[in-house]
Design an enzyme around this catalytic site. Sequence first.
Site, mmCIF file in Angstrom:
data_model
loop_
_atom_site.group_PDB
_atom_site.id
_atom_site.type_symbol
_atom_site.label_atom_id
_atom_site.label_comp_id
_atom_site.label_asym_id
_atom_site.label_seq_id
_atom_site.Cartn_x
_atom_site.Cartn_y
_atom_site.Cartn_z
ATOM 1 N N GLY A 52 -11.432 15.637 -26.399
ATOM 2 C CA GLY A 52 -12.250 16.218 -26.743
ATOM 3 C C GLY A 52 -13.432 17.842 -26.751
ATOM 4 O O GLY A 52 -13.133 18.375 -26.320
ATOM 5 N N ILE A 106 -16.201 18.559 -26.373
ATOM 6 C CA ILE A 106 -17.046 19.160 -24.935
ATOM 7 C C ILE A 106 -16.617 19.019 -24.104
ATOM 8 O O ILE A 106 -15.635 19.831 -23.198
ATOM 9 C CB ILE A 106 -18.431 18.407 -24.810
ATOM 10 C CG1 ILE A 106 -19.346 18.106 -25.904
ATOM 11 C CG2 ILE A 106 -18.974 18.297 -23.472
ATOM 12 C CD1 ILE A 106 -20.054 16.903 -26.424
ATOM 13 N N ARG A 132 -22.941 9.405 -23.146
ATOM 14 C CA ARG A 132 -24.520 8.324 -23.084
ATOM 15 C C ARG A 132 -24.938 7.756 -21.352
ATOM 16 O O ARG A 132 -24.219 7.536 -20.696
ATOM 17 C CB ARG A 132 -24.065 8.126 -23.761
ATOM 18 C CG ARG A 132 -24.089 8.019 -25.706
ATOM 19 C CD ARG A 132 -25.975 8.214 -25.613
ATOM 20 N NE ARG A 132 -25.793 9.011 -27.524
ATOM 21 C CZ ARG A 132 -25.537 10.884 -27.370
ATOM 22 N NH1 ARG A 132 -25.490 11.349 -26.566
ATOM 23 N NH2 ARG A 132 -25.970 10.700 -28.835
ATOM 24 N N ASP A 150 -27.251 14.738 -17.276
ATOM 25 C CA ASP A 150 -27.152 14.350 -18.132
ATOM 26 C C ASP A 150 -28.484 13.560 -19.034
ATOM 27 O O ASP A 150 -28.975 13.432 -19.947
ATOM 28 C CB ASP A 150 -27.598 15.790 -19.162
ATOM 29 C CG ASP A 150 -28.257 16.893 -20.150
ATOM 30 O OD1 ASP A 150 -29.344 16.967 -18.726
ATOM 31 O OD2 ASP A 150 -27.442 16.743 -21.621
ATOM 32 N N GLU A 200 -34.125 6.208 -21.098
ATOM 33 C CA GLU A 200 -34.531 8.616 -21.583
ATOM 34 C C GLU A 200 -35.775 7.468 -22.240
ATOM 35 O O GLU A 200 -36.114 6.748 -22.922
ATOM 36 C CB GLU A 200 -33.830 8.516 -22.234
ATOM 37 C CG GLU A 200 -32.320 9.449 -21.787
ATOM 38 C CD GLU A 200 -31.561 9.797 -22.701
ATOM 39 O OE1 GLU A 200 -31.552 10.086 -24.491
ATOM 40 O OE2 GLU A 200 -30.293 10.747 -22.462
ATOM 41 N N HIS A 259 -32.007 15.078 -20.748
ATOM 42 C CA HIS A 259 -31.101 14.628 -21.488
ATOM 43 C C HIS A 259 -31.126 16.779 -22.447
ATOM 44 O O HIS A 259 -31.831 16.749 -23.859
ATOM 45 C CB HIS A 259 -31.226 14.131 -22.678
ATOM 46 C CG HIS A 259 -30.510 13.877 -23.443
ATOM 47 N ND1 HIS A 259 -29.613 12.837 -24.143
ATOM 48 C CD2 HIS A 259 -29.038 14.379 -23.969
ATOM 49 C CE1 HIS A 259 -28.869 12.374 -24.974
ATOM 50 N NE2 HIS A 259 -28.531 13.315 -24.486
ATOM 51 N N GLY A 312 -28.547 18.798 -23.030
ATOM 52 C CA GLY A 312 -27.395 19.403 -23.479
ATOM 53 C C GLY A 312 -27.024 19.873 -24.491
ATOM 54 O O GLY A 312 -26.266 21.868 -24.214
ATOM 55 N N SER A 313 -27.536 19.987 -25.493
ATOM 56 C CA SER A 313 -27.752 20.945 -26.780
ATOM 57 C C SER A 313 -28.621 21.304 -26.947
ATOM 58 O O SER A 313 -29.106 22.027 -28.205
ATOM 59 C CB SER A 313 -27.038 19.981 -28.410
ATOM 60 O OG SER A 313 -28.629 19.242 -28.436
#
Length: 329
Positions: free
Chosen positions: A164, A166, A246, A270, A275, A294, A296-297
Amino acid sequence: MTKSLKVLVSSNDFPESGMKILEEHFTVLKSRYLNFGEEGATKNRDELFELIPGCSALIWVSHHPITKELLDRAGPQLKIVSTASAGYNHCNVPELKRRGIKLTNTPNVLSGAVADIAVALMLGAARRFTENLEQVRSGEWEIGFDKVLGQDIKDSTVGIVGLGGIGQTVVKRLSGFEVGQFLYTGHREKPEAKELGAKFVDLDSLLTRSDFVVLAVPLTDETKHMINKTTLGKMKRNAILINVGRGELVNQDDLYDALNNRDIYAAGLDVTSPEPLPKDHKLLTLPNIFILPHIGSATIATRNSMAVLTAKNVVNALYGKPLLTPVLQ
């Protein structure tokens, strides 16, 4: 007229860029607490139950699940949940659909930032950052021409599970690394793959042929624990697993065994389950795993873009306009 409509923002760290858009149109309520971790599960949860009655929209800034009880508390006038994330497995999609509540997410705007982290994890795991950082911290360096040697991305086969936004951006980011071959798998072939030079294969072929396996798929009933004892057993002994999807895509007990037994070379994560990962978790005892919290963004520009998109989806929903990034409409 729309100032009579109330919008609830679930966390006190929602960027001002999104708040300004919402406040131009609606009465905005925002939690005083973070919607993450222990605070999210206690103080924030209680406050959201107090604030949500009568709200027409919910901005969800969290990976905590949206519960039936919270939706019951909101009331029938709740029209949209807008989640500030690409993934939406935490949003109770069946319940939202049953109630006729719209759902939007923030795909694409975070693809670049997450792809950057995927490449960082590839480098970190392949070049043994966990072990090498421990050397720096301890002051005891393994100095020698053949010490703490890692693996190259150059000439490797990189398999992308989920081509997709990413996954495609990961391939683009790796264009200068002289990768030998890109493979990908998914439900169907992607038209973009030809231009990217990626070859469509089934999952088994990808696992058996890849030096790096990058997970970039959403969490669904189908993908939960797709990496497990069986699938790990199909991977090369030099293979490196990367997860930016995830945490529950991976059976972490099986991953621990595979890494501990050196059935695969390394992993870079990540995302984990849960979490935050407890500091005494057994994965953290391994030298051949590189874990990030986590992030990533987590860049300024990306989080602002996510906030703006989240807010604009709410504006469109409550004005009866088409949603920008619909999941349920």
